[in-house]
Design a protein around this motif. Structure first.
Motif, PDB file in Angstrom:
ATOM      1  N   UNK A 226       0.817  -1.221   0.000  1.00 11.69           N
ATOM      2  CA  UNK A 226       0.000   0.000   0.000  1.00 11.69           C
ATOM      3  C   UNK A 226       0.850   1.271   0.000  1.00 11.69           C
ATOM      4  N   UNK A 227       2.174   1.091  -0.116  1.00 11.26           N
ATOM      5  CA  UNK A 227       3.117   2.219  -0.087  1.00 11.26           C
ATOM      6  C   UNK A 227       2.963   3.048   1.191  1.00 11.26           C
ATOM      7  N   UNK A 228       2.726   2.342   2.303  1.00  8.04           N
ATOM      8  CA  UNK A 228       2.668   2.993   3.604  1.00  8.04           C
ATOM      9  C   UNK A 228       1.305   3.522   3.999  1.00  8.04           C
ATOM     10  N   UNK A 229       0.320   3.382   3.124  1.00 12.36           N
ATOM     11  CA  UNK A 229      -1.011   3.897   3.465  1.00 12.36           C
ATOM     12  C   UNK A 229      -1.651   3.060   4.571  1.00 12.36           C
ATOM     13  N   UNK A 230      -1.447   1.758   4.515  1.00 10.35           N
ATOM     14  CA  UNK A 230      -1.900   0.857   5.579  1.00 10.35           C
ATOM     15  C   UNK A 230      -0.674   0.439   6.384  1.00 10.35           C
ATOM     16  N   UNK A 231      -0.623   0.822   7.650  1.00 12.65           N
ATOM     17  CA  UNK A 231       0.546   0.512   8.476  1.00 12.65           C
ATOM     18  C   UNK A 231       0.320  -0.777   9.280  1.00 12.65           C
ATOM     19  N   UNK A 232       1.350  -1.611   9.342  1.00 11.79           N
ATOM     20  CA  UNK A 232       1.288  -2.733  10.286  1.00 11.79           C
ATOM     21  C   UNK A 232       1.419  -2.182  11.702  1.00 11.79           C
ATOM     22  N   UNK A 233       0.755  -2.811  12.634  1.00 14.71           N
ATOM     23  CA  UNK A 233       0.598  -2.238  13.976  1.00 14.71           C
ATOM     24  C   UNK A 233       1.286  -3.101  15.037  1.00 14.71           C
ATOM     25  N   UNK A 234       1.939  -2.426  15.966  1.00 14.99           N
ATOM     26  CA  UNK A 234       2.522  -3.124  17.106  1.00 14.99           C
ATOM     27  C   UNK A 234       1.407  -3.668  18.009  1.00 14.99           C
ATOM     28  N   UNK A 235       1.590  -4.905  18.476  1.00  8.88           N
ATOM     29  CA  UNK A 235       0.623  -5.500  19.396  1.00  8.88           C
ATOM     30  C   UNK A 235       1.329  -6.502  20.300  1.00  8.88           C
ATOM     31  N   UNK A 236       0.667  -6.835  21.397  1.00  9.40           N
ATOM     32  CA  UNK A 236       1.240  -7.740  22.381  1.00  9.40           C
ATOM     33  C   UNK A 236       0.101  -8.444  23.122  1.00  9.40           C
ATOM     34  N   UNK A 237       0.465  -9.488  23.882  1.00 12.28           N
ATOM     35  CA  UNK A 237      -0.501 -10.161  24.750  1.00 12.28           C
ATOM     36  C   UNK A 237       0.048 -10.122  26.170  1.00 12.28           C
ATOM     37  N   UNK A 238      -0.760  -9.648  27.103  1.00 14.53           N
ATOM     38  CA  UNK A 238      -0.367  -9.625  28.502  1.00 14.53           C
ATOM     39  C   UNK A 238      -0.630 -10.986  29.138  1.00 14.53           C
ATOM     40  N   UNK A 239       0.278 -11.398  30.005  1.00 15.19           N
ATOM     41  CA  UNK A 239       0.012 -12.575  30.839  1.00 15.19           C
ATOM     42  C   UNK A 239      -0.997 -12.183  31.918  1.00 15.19           C
ATOM     43  N   UNK A 240      -1.886 -13.102  32.270  1.00 11.98           N
ATOM     44  CA  UNK A 240      -2.908 -12.819  33.278  1.00 11.98           C
ATOM     45  C   UNK A 240      -2.921 -13.921  34.328  1.00 11.98           C
ATOM     46  N   UNK A 241      -3.286 -13.570  35.567  1.00 13.45           N
ATOM     47  CA  UNK A 241      -3.271 -14.570  36.641  1.00 13.45           C
ATOM     48  C   UNK A 241      -4.451 -15.537  36.582  1.00 13.45           C
ATOM     49  N   UNK A 242      -5.519 -15.144  35.878  1.00 12.24           N
ATOM     50  CA  UNK A 242      -6.731 -15.962  35.851  1.00 12.24           C
ATOM     51  C   UNK A 242      -7.116 -16.291  34.419  1.00 12.24           C
ATOM     52  N   UNK A 243      -7.666 -17.478  34.229  1.00 14.91           N
ATOM     53  CA  UNK A 243      -8.183 -17.846  32.918  1.00 14.91           C
ATOM     54  C   UNK A 243      -7.112 -18.344  31.980  1.00 14.91           C
ATOM     55  N   UNK A 244      -7.508 -19.203  31.053  1.00 12.76           N
ATOM     56  CA  UNK A 244      -6.598 -19.737  30.045  1.00 12.76           C
ATOM     57  C   UNK A 244      -7.016 -19.139  28.702  1.00 12.76           C
ATOM     58  N   UNK A 245      -6.326 -18.102  28.270  1.00 12.09           N
ATOM     59  CA  UNK A 245      -6.718 -17.390  27.055  1.00 12.09           C
ATOM     60  C   UNK A 245      -6.477 -18.247  25.816  1.00 12.09           C
ATOM     61  N   UNK A 246      -7.506 -18.393  25.014  1.00  9.58           N
ATOM     62  CA  UNK A 246      -7.419 -19.111  23.738  1.00  9.58           C
ATOM     63  C   UNK A 246      -7.262 -18.090  22.614  1.00  9.58           C
ATOM     64  N   UNK A 247      -6.397 -18.368  21.667  1.00 10.06           N
ATOM     65  CA  UNK A 247      -6.143 -17.433  20.570  1.00 10.06           C
ATOM     66  C   UNK A 247      -5.824 -18.240  19.322  1.00 10.06           C
ATOM     67  N   UNK A 248      -6.611 -18.027  18.253  1.00 10.52           N
ATOM     68  CA  UNK A 248      -6.401 -18.774  17.011  1.00 10.52           C
ATOM     69  C   UNK A 248      -6.193 -17.758  15.892  1.00 10.52           C
TER      70      UNK A 248
END
Length: 308
Positions: A226-248
């Motif tokens: 896209x010649x920079x028109x659409x930027x890829x974005x920084x992201x992360x996942x936080x660890x949490x004390x409760x629950x087992x997060x599912x991510x597909x």
């Protein structure tokens, strides 16, 4: 601020123009947005949740308890200092491809995930057609670029991740901050356990759990095309004390042999030359750089691949 939520079904009705504009905004201003009414049957999504959770319990949980991540975090906690574990993710993950070995012990896993992957790939291609139209590119341009031509050479992988409850979430990330290397990413995240965040305007924002939504984000190659028109974005996942997060997460990425460069129409439209930000490169070369620099700023990756 909240991640845009877009009703994908309205592309086919009177609100098409408005919906196209919403998707353009999601790509240009956010790099992340959520699709509802995307056409994937809820019954299938419910089966995906079920087999993914059962798979972790049956085939992964005990091994995770013995993993390097658990041992390192335990050792760090025993030191009783504030040092963080900077090079480990609190994540259990497998990758599904059409031609690799799949889990066999969990009833219905293979059949359900194969059906799901087929639906997600079709959705990815529909999203790319919307991107083409919004960017005023020929229909099928992005798909063809990622496939390296008219064939079906694109890489389509699905990462099944779980982020188990973490006893010391202050000492480790679920997944460290990064941008995605490839094309279009489609995430079916947990609808109860949060933790995914994206970076916008210097602020980390929660990608709010939304039942049966598909989160879309754009990777580095869409930024280039896209010649920079659409930027890829920084992201992360936080660890949490409760629950087992599912991510597909499913990735529609270029063929390793595909040559990636800004669409000439976009360079001409902006009345500029292709600048040094986005060189012309082979995606396999980019992935060699990315493997070493995934958690580092993306701009040096583009510089490094230019020098290859």
């Amino acid at each position: 601020m909240a991640i845009p939520v877009i009703d994908f079904s309205k592309l086919n009705g009177e609100e098409r123009a408005k919906t196209m504009a919403q998707i353009a905004n999601g790509c240009e201003e956010w790099g992340f947005f959520q699709l509802i009414n995307h056409g994937i049957p809820e019954e299938l999504l419910e089966r995906v949740k079920k087999v993914a959770s059962e798979f972790y319990k049956l085939e992964r949980e005990e091994n995770f308890k013995k993993s390097t991540s658990v041992k390192l975090l335990s050792d760090l906690a025993e030191k009783k200092d504030s040092e963080k574990q900077e090079y480990v993710d609190w994540e259990d993950v497998i990758t599904l491809l059409d031609d690799n070995e799949w889990p066999e012990k969990t009833p219905g896993f293979r059949e359900t995930m194969a059906e799901y992957r087929c639906e997600l790939k079709k959705l990815a291609e529909r999203v790319m057609e919307v991107m083409d139209e919004n960017l005023e590119l020929p229909k099928g341009y992005i798909k063809k670029a990622l496939n390296g031509g008219d064939g079906e050479g694109a890489f389509f992988g699905t990462k099944v991740s779980h982020y188990p409850p973490c006893p010391h979430p202050e000492l480790v990330k679920g997944l460290r901050a990064h941008t995605d290397a490839g094309g279009v990413i489609l995430l079916f995240q947990d609808d109860k356990v949060g933790g995914l965040q994206m970076l916008k305007d210097g602020q980390w924002i929660d990608v709010q759990p939304l039942p049966n939504a598909i989160v879309i984000n754009t990777g580095d190659q869409i930024e280039v095309l896209s010649n920079g028109r659409y930027k890829s974005c920084w992201h992360r996942v936080l660890a949490t004390p409760d629950g087992n997060r599912r991510s597909i997460a499913s990735f529609y990425n270029p063929s390793f042999k595909a040559t990636i460069y800004p669409a000439p129409q976009l360079v001409e439209k902006q009345d500029q030359q292709v600048d040094d930000t986005y060189p012309k490169f082979v995606f396999g070369d980019y992935m060699s750089v990315y493997a070493e620099q995934k958690f580092l700023p993306k701009e040096p990756r583009f510089r490094a691949v230019r020098a290859m």
